[in-house]
Every structure is written in C-alpha cells, then in structure tokens.
Motif scaffolding. Structure first.
Motif, PDB file in Angstrom:
ATOM      1  N   PRO A  17       0.826  -1.212   0.000  1.00  0.00           N
ATOM      2  CA  PRO A  17       0.000   0.000   0.000  1.00  0.00           C
ATOM      3  C   PRO A  17       0.858   1.260   0.000  1.00  0.00           C
ATOM      4  N   ILE A  18       0.403   2.267  -0.749  1.00  0.00           N
ATOM      5  CA  ILE A  18       1.021   3.594  -0.702  1.00  0.00           C
ATOM      6  C   ILE A  18       0.166   4.553   0.116  1.00  0.00           C
ATOM      7  N   GLY A  19      -1.000   4.076   0.522  1.00  0.00           N
ATOM      8  CA  GLY A  19      -1.917   4.891   1.301  1.00  0.00           C
ATOM      9  C   GLY A  19      -3.230   4.164   1.477  1.00  0.00           C
ATOM     10  N   TYR A  20      -4.235   4.884   2.014  1.00  0.00           N
ATOM     11  CA  TYR A  20      -5.524   4.275   2.305  1.00  0.00           C
ATOM     12  C   TYR A  20      -6.633   5.268   1.991  1.00  0.00           C
ATOM     13  N   ILE A  21      -7.800   4.723   1.679  1.00  0.00           N
ATOM     14  CA  ILE A  21      -8.982   5.554   1.422  1.00  0.00           C
ATOM     15  C   ILE A  21      -9.675   5.840   2.751  1.00  0.00           C
ATOM     16  N   ARG A  22     -10.020   7.096   2.953  1.00  0.00           N
ATOM     17  CA  ARG A  22     -10.695   7.490   4.197  1.00  0.00           C
ATOM     18  C   ARG A  22     -12.000   8.210   3.864  1.00  0.00           C
ATOM     19  N   ARG A  23     -13.078   7.735   4.452  1.00  0.00           N
ATOM     20  CA  ARG A  23     -14.397   8.369   4.299  1.00  0.00           C
ATOM     21  C   ARG A  23     -14.762   9.050   5.611  1.00  0.00           C
ATOM     22  N   ASN A  24     -15.126  10.329   5.517  1.00  0.00           N
ATOM     23  CA  ASN A  24     -15.411  11.097   6.727  1.00  0.00           C
ATOM     24  C   ASN A  24     -16.499  12.125   6.448  1.00  0.00           C
ATOM     25  N   ASN A  25     -17.670  11.916   7.065  1.00  0.00           N
ATOM     26  CA  ASN A  25     -18.798  12.863   6.930  1.00  0.00           C
ATOM     27  C   ASN A  25     -19.156  13.132   5.475  1.00  0.00           C
ATOM     28  N   GLY A  26     -19.234  12.074   4.690  1.00  0.00           N
ATOM     29  CA  GLY A  26     -19.630  12.215   3.295  1.00  0.00           C
ATOM     30  C   GLY A  26     -18.516  12.648   2.366  1.00  0.00           C
ATOM     31  N   LYS A  27     -17.331  12.924   2.887  1.00  0.00           N
ATOM     32  CA  LYS A  27     -16.195  13.313   2.062  1.00  0.00           C
ATOM     33  C   LYS A  27     -15.220  12.148   1.949  1.00  0.00           C
ATOM     34  N   ILE A  28     -14.463  12.147   0.840  1.00  0.00           N
ATOM     35  CA  ILE A  28     -13.548  11.038   0.578  1.00  0.00           C
ATOM     36  C   ILE A  28     -12.138  11.583   0.410  1.00  0.00           C
ATOM     37  N   LYS A 107       0.413  17.305   4.415  1.00  0.00           N
ATOM     38  CA  LYS A 107      -0.110  16.143   5.130  1.00  0.00           C
ATOM     39  C   LYS A 107      -0.243  14.904   4.246  1.00  0.00           C
ATOM     40  N   GLY A 108      -0.075  15.078   2.938  1.00  0.00           N
ATOM     41  CA  GLY A 108      -0.212  13.939   2.040  1.00  0.00           C
ATOM     42  C   GLY A 108      -1.643  13.483   1.884  1.00  0.00           C
ATOM     43  N   ILE A 109      -2.572  14.430   1.787  1.00  0.00           N
ATOM     44  CA  ILE A 109      -3.998  14.109   1.671  1.00  0.00           C
ATOM     45  C   ILE A 109      -4.531  14.632   0.340  1.00  0.00           C
ATOM     46  N   VAL A 110      -5.214  13.763  -0.403  1.00  0.00           N
ATOM     47  CA  VAL A 110      -5.848  14.152  -1.658  1.00  0.00           C
ATOM     48  C   VAL A 110      -7.359  14.025  -1.470  1.00  0.00           C
ATOM     49  N   HIS A 111      -8.041  15.151  -1.556  1.00  0.00           N
ATOM     50  CA  HIS A 111      -9.503  15.150  -1.449  1.00  0.00           C
ATOM     51  C   HIS A 111     -10.072  14.892  -2.840  1.00  0.00           C
ATOM     52  N   ILE A 112     -10.866  13.814  -2.988  1.00  0.00           N
ATOM     53  CA  ILE A 112     -11.400  13.443  -4.296  1.00  0.00           C
ATOM     54  C   ILE A 112     -12.922  13.469  -4.260  1.00  0.00           C
ATOM     55  N   ALA A 113     -13.522  13.428  -5.466  1.00  0.00           N
ATOM     56  CA  ALA A 113     -14.976  13.521  -5.552  1.00  0.00           C
ATOM     57  C   ALA A 113     -15.650  12.220  -5.152  1.00  0.00           C
ATOM     58  N   ASN A 114     -15.113  11.087  -5.607  1.00  0.00           N
ATOM     59  CA  ASN A 114     -15.766   9.825  -5.306  1.00  0.00           C
ATOM     60  C   ASN A 114     -14.849   8.663  -5.624  1.00  0.00           C
ATOM     61  N   VAL A 115     -15.165   7.508  -5.069  1.00  0.00           N
ATOM     62  CA  VAL A 115     -14.462   6.265  -5.381  1.00  0.00           C
ATOM     63  C   VAL A 115     -15.351   5.119  -4.918  1.00  0.00           C
ATOM     64  N   ASP A 116     -15.417   4.061  -5.689  1.00  0.00           N
ATOM     65  CA  ASP A 116     -16.283   2.936  -5.345  1.00  0.00           C
ATOM     66  C   ASP A 116     -15.537   1.925  -4.484  1.00  0.00           C
ATOM     67  N   ALA A 117     -14.994   2.407  -3.365  1.00  0.00           N
ATOM     68  CA  ALA A 117     -14.243   1.562  -2.434  1.00  0.00           C
ATOM     69  C   ALA A 117     -14.667   1.899  -1.010  1.00  0.00           C
ATOM     70  N   TYR A 118     -14.513   0.926  -0.120  1.00  0.00           N
ATOM     71  CA  TYR A 118     -14.893   1.124   1.275  1.00  0.00           C
ATOM     72  C   TYR A 118     -13.842   1.947   2.011  1.00  0.00           C
ATOM     73  N   ASP A 119     -14.245   2.399   3.178  1.00  0.00           N
ATOM     74  CA  ASP A 119     -13.330   3.113   4.062  1.00  0.00           C
ATOM     75  C   ASP A 119     -12.173   2.195   4.463  1.00  0.00           C
ATOM     76  N   ASN A 120     -10.966   2.765   4.517  1.00  0.00           N
ATOM     77  CA  ASN A 120      -9.770   2.041   4.948  1.00  0.00           C
ATOM     78  C   ASN A 120      -9.241   1.059   3.887  1.00  0.00           C
ATOM     79  N   THR A 121      -9.698   1.218   2.625  1.00  0.00           N
ATOM     80  CA  THR A 121      -9.220   0.343   1.549  1.00  0.00           C
ATOM     81  C   THR A 121      -7.796   0.736   1.159  1.00  0.00           C
TER      82      THR A 121
END
Length: 581
Positions: A17-28, A107-121
């Motif tokens: 892994p180079i990182g993880y997907i994080r979902r928070n309050n409707g934002k990805i 911080k190394g955070i990329v805010h994106i519009a959407n992704v069809d993956a679960y939180d912590n993927t």
C-alpha cells in the motif's frame, strides 16, 4: 498461495500500500503514507486522477480462482472477469477515475470527488489522467450496457447508497504487502502485438470481443528493484516540465511499477487465449497482471484539465482504429487534383505531355537490394586492426545484417566496435564538414588500422542507461528522429493510411487559380464537416444552415436537401452523426 491452481502460474511479485482511502462525513480522502508524499508533487495541476486500489475483501484463493460470473445487469450473459469490472478476479486490483478537489502536500492528503471503495481500503498506485492515453473517442460496448451514459459523471463512480458507510474490517497493520501473479505475457511477432493469456485464465476472456477497447495493466519488470521503487520524483522528458512526483506522471519508476495502457482490441482467440491489440508501450514478454474493458461511463472524462507543459497534447487517444495501411499500389492523387478533370477539353494537356510529366508511382521504384550492390559495398572490410589490445586482425562484417561481437573480458570487443569502427566512421564524417564546423566538434583520433572499406557514418549507443523512458528508440536517443520527420515532411508526399489519397497542401491563391481555370458553368460540391460524433438532433444547427442559404447537407454519408426537412435527424435522436455542409 501454494495450491495446484497457482502452481501453473510462473513468477509472483509483491506490491504494497502507498496509502488508504478514508471516508469522513460524506467526504472522501486519499491518505498517502509519509514516505510517498513527495510523489504527489504537481498533481494539483491535473483535474482527475486514476486510483488503483486493492479489493482486499476478495483476495482469498477461492475468489482469485473464479474466472466467470453473471453481471447484475439486465439481459447480461455469463461473462469472463476480464470482460467486466468485477471485484472477483485473479489479481483483485481496482481502477477508479475520479476528480481531484484538493491536494494537501504537507499532510499527504488528496480530497477526491468519489471512489467505489470502502473506508480504509488500501491504495497501490495513483496516475494522473491524461486524455491522449486515457480518453477514447470511438468506443463500442455490448448491447446489455449500451444504454449507459457516454461520459463519466463529474463526481465520478461511487458506492451504492448505504455502502459508503461500511468500513473495511482489516487493519492497516495487517496489510503490509500483497501477492500478484502474471495472467499472461505480451508477444510481438510479424508486426502484430498480442497478449497471450495463461491456460487457467482462458475462460475469463468470455464476451471480451464485444468491447472495442481494453485497459491493460502490466508490470514494469525491468524496474522492480528496490532502488527504483524508492524513487518518488523525476523530471519528465517534456519541454518546460518541472520536477514532478511520480503520481503526477506516467513514469515507469514508481513504488509499485504497475503500468496502464488503453488499446484497441483487434481480435480475440478464445481457444488459444490470444488477444491481438492495436499497440502497447511495453517490451516483448512483459507480464500482464489484469485486463479490464474500457467503458465510457467509468473512464471517459468530458471536462479535463492538464498542466501547461502538456496542454498542447491531443484531447483524444491516438490510434489507427485497427485498419490496415494502404498498400503502395493503391495510392491515389490528392482531392485537389480532381479539379483538373472538370476543365474544358481544349485546356487538357496532350497525351505526349501527360506521358512526359507523369509522376513515378511508388510501386515502380525498386528497393535497393544488398545483392545488387558492388562487391566492396556488401561488407565492411577491416584490415590490420591494432587498436589497443587488437593483434593486427582482419575482419569482414556483412552490411544490412545484425552482427554481434562476443568474447571474454579483455578480448577487444569494445576496441573493435567503438575505438576502431565507430572512431573511423566519425572521423570520416568530420572530414566532410567545413573547417568552421569542425571547430565546434571534438575530433576523434585515427584508429590504428591499415584500412577500412565500405564504412559509412556511424552512430554509437554505449551500454549505459541513457533514458528511463520505455518509448525511447535509437532515433530519439541519437536525435535522428527529428531530422527524419523534417525530411519526410518537406520532401515526401503524405497519403491517408486508410484510403491512400494524397494530402497536398495548397495556398489560398493556388486554390483560387484552380477554381478560376474551370469552364464557366461547371458545377461541383464542396463539403466540410460541421458535426462529428455528437449525440443530438442538431435542430438549431440545421435551421441556421437553412437561414444562411445552404440547400444541401450530408448526414452520415447520405445527401439531403432542406426541402425534405432532413427528417433523418428527427427519426433517430439518440444516434451519433457526421454532418457535412
């Protein structure tokens, strides 16, 4: 994975892994690990990014052995996993194209519009979306998904309602790396480029022939060493390109060297597992790790932004549409030359003039054969070579052949190839230049040799890494390619590779002179494309043409007058049209 199924596959590789997907309050968000944050440099200049993530819920052996399923679409037949975007596949790597909303480099955070993956993927790679390699214009899909939108939604593809709150149960500490296997290899023979799929995965190709394009995920096996996988930034080989993070480029040097190529499907042989494709920027015998069908709703972005240094690139993927190139015997004159047929008979040239001025056809030109050359030009003859550790040797090397010089260390291979042949070829070329030109170049010393016959100017490429670009060729490395382009552009006659028609540029004055030479009263049609492949009835455009005095239009190759009110556009509102006027 040591069961019998996976024993048939050749060599596995590890990705992490180079990182993880994080979902928070409707934002990805994409949370990139600290060591890979520099790889995000310049990513904010792109509007979209392609996220490669790991289907960790389907990574067990049983799921990875599944090769077919039935998609949950109406009237969809049993389909191979390589002809679907199913999460159940041999190497469960997913690909999602999404819009970039914000990049936080600190911080190394990329805010994106959407992704069809679960939180912590887990995320395994990021690639900037570039239209010239990612956006296909003419696409064919199976009938069971033909009603899907032709463009990716602005928000991207996301999870179903309710699924976006589901969290990945695996912890980050347990996901150190993943194992992937080749599903096949690239093959290049007789000018054709094929992907050969291993026997256990042949059923996964079912229904693939119903798609026009495919996305090929392949492994940069030549750059899989740790020293390459630690690189996070590079300098792209483009004019005015700044230092760039590997996630904002398509560089083969990256943490997980996974490459992506979108290409046309030319033919699928299900029995042999062979897919003939339009092209791929990979070497022969490159491992293939996944195949995905190109579906417009999942990868064709309508509004794209790219950095200034590549803004001049094409807005669509460049391809030949899988058509054969016209043979020399079928080359035709330019369209502008057809006006001569409309001139009066009295202005026509005589048969004798036509015979004397007729252009030589390409098929009438015989290529120079090595057998037709004089004896002293068929070979490069070296006599009495004594450079360095060469012991007064005589060598005859055939021309127009691929010759390999082998031997143990210190036997004189480099002394013969570089210090004798190349040095003498360069020295002779330098002697042909003016004294002033020679002053700007380094003069090579004459090698210790009695004489060399049949030697032409030489080019030497030493055994060292001159470029990390897999698209580099001898022409680009030696800069000969630029001169060849100028040569063919200035002296050659361009022909359409499809129809063979010559492309003949003319000035406005030349066009005017040709029209003025026509006999009074001559009539002909001059049409130009106004619409190509746009879905609409085009009512406003047709009405505007009528008001401007246009009396005839050609729609999809069929000529229609405005008196018929161009009823075709009213009958098929959901079709794509080409309108010429």
């Amino acid at each position: 994975m040591n069961n019998q199924f996976f024993k048939q596959i050749k060599k596995s590789v590890k990705i992490f892994p180079i990182g993880y997907i994080r979902r928070n309050n409707g934002k990805i968000y994409l949370d990139i690990l600290k060591s890979f944050i520099p790889a995000l440099k310049q990513l904010e200049h792109f509007s979209h990014v392609q996220v490669f993530w790991w289907f960790n819920k389907t990574q067990d052996d049983e799921c990875r052995k599944i090769t077919q399923n039935t998609p949950h679409y109406e009237n969809a037949p049993v389909t191979g996993v390589f002809a679907s975007r199913s999460p159940v596949r041999p190497n469960p790597i997913a690909l999602t194209t999404t819009k970039i909303l914000k990049v936080d480099h600190d911080k190394g955070i990329v805010h994106i519009a959407n992704v069809d993956a679960y939180d912590n993927t887990p995320i395994v790679d990021l690639k900037a979306y570039i239209p010239i390699v990612d956006r296909v214009k003419n696409v064919k899909v199976p009938k069971w998904i033909s009603h899907w939108p032709e463009w990716m939604p602005d928000e991207g593809m996301g999870l179903e309602e309710g699924e976006d709150t589901v969290s990945n149960q695996l912890t980050k500490q347990k996901m150190k790396d993943f194992t992937i296997f080749p599903i096949g290899y690239t093959r290049k023979n007789d000018g054709k480029i094929n992907i050969e799929i291993f026997k256990p995965y042949l059923p996964a190709l079912k229904q693939l022939e119903h798609f026009s394009h495919i996305q090929v995920l392949w492994w940069f096996h030549r750059l899989q060493d740790d020293r390459f996988r630690r690189v996070t930034q590079n300098k792209p080989p483009y004019e005015k390109a700044p230092l760039t993070g590997v996630f904002a480029s398509r560089s083969p040097v990256r943490p997980n060297p996974i490459a992506l190529t979108t290409t046309r499907i030319l033919h699928v042989e299900h029995d042999n597992g062979i897919i003939e494709i339009g092209g791929i920027d990979a070497y022969k015998n490159t491992p293939i790790i996944d195949l995905k069908p190109y579906i417009p709703v999942a990868g064709r972005v309508k509004r794209v932004r790219v950095p200034e240094w590549i803004s001049h690139w094409s807005e669509w993927m460049q391809e030949t549409d899988g058509l054969e190139v016209t043979q020399p015997d079928n080359l035709l004159a330019a369209d502008s030359d057809r006006l001569a047929a409309l001139r009066s008979v009295r202005d026509a040239p005589s048969e004798k003039t036509l015979k004397n001025n007729s252009a030589t056809r390409v098929s009438d030109i015989s290529p120079v054969s090595i057998d037709s050359m004089p004896v002293n030009l068929k070979n490069i003859i070296i006599r009495g070579a004594r450079q360095h550790n060469l012991k007064n040797i005589d060598v005859t090397i055939p021309r127009s052949r691929f010759t390999v010089i082998t031997g143990v260390s210190g036997s004189g291979k480099s002394s013969l190839a570089f210090d004798t042949l190349h040095a003498e070829g360069q020295r002779r070329y330098m002697d042909s230049l003016s004294v002033q030109a020679r002053g700007f170049l380094d003069q090579m010393e004459k090698p210790a040799v009695d004489y060399i016959v049949g030697l032409t100017p030489t080019v030497a490429i030493e055994q060292k890494t001159v470029s990390r670009n897999p698209r580099s060729t001898i022409g680009t490395v030696t800069l000969i390619y630029d001169y060849l382009r100028v040569l063919f552009a200035r002296l050659g006659t361009r022909h359409c590779p499809r129809c063979g028609r010559a492309v003949k540029p003319q000035t406005a004055q030349q066009i005017t002179d040709q029209l003025a030479a026509l006999t009074p009263g001559t009539s002909f049609k001059l049409l130009a494309p106004l619409v190509r492949g746009e879905e609409s009835a085009h009512t406003e455009l047709l009405e505007q043409l009528r008001n401007n005095g246009c009396t005839l239009v050609r729609i999809d190759g069929e000529e229609r007058s405005f008196e018929s009110r161009t009823s075709k556009t009213q009958e098929h509102r959901s079709s794509y049209y080409r309108i010429d006027c």
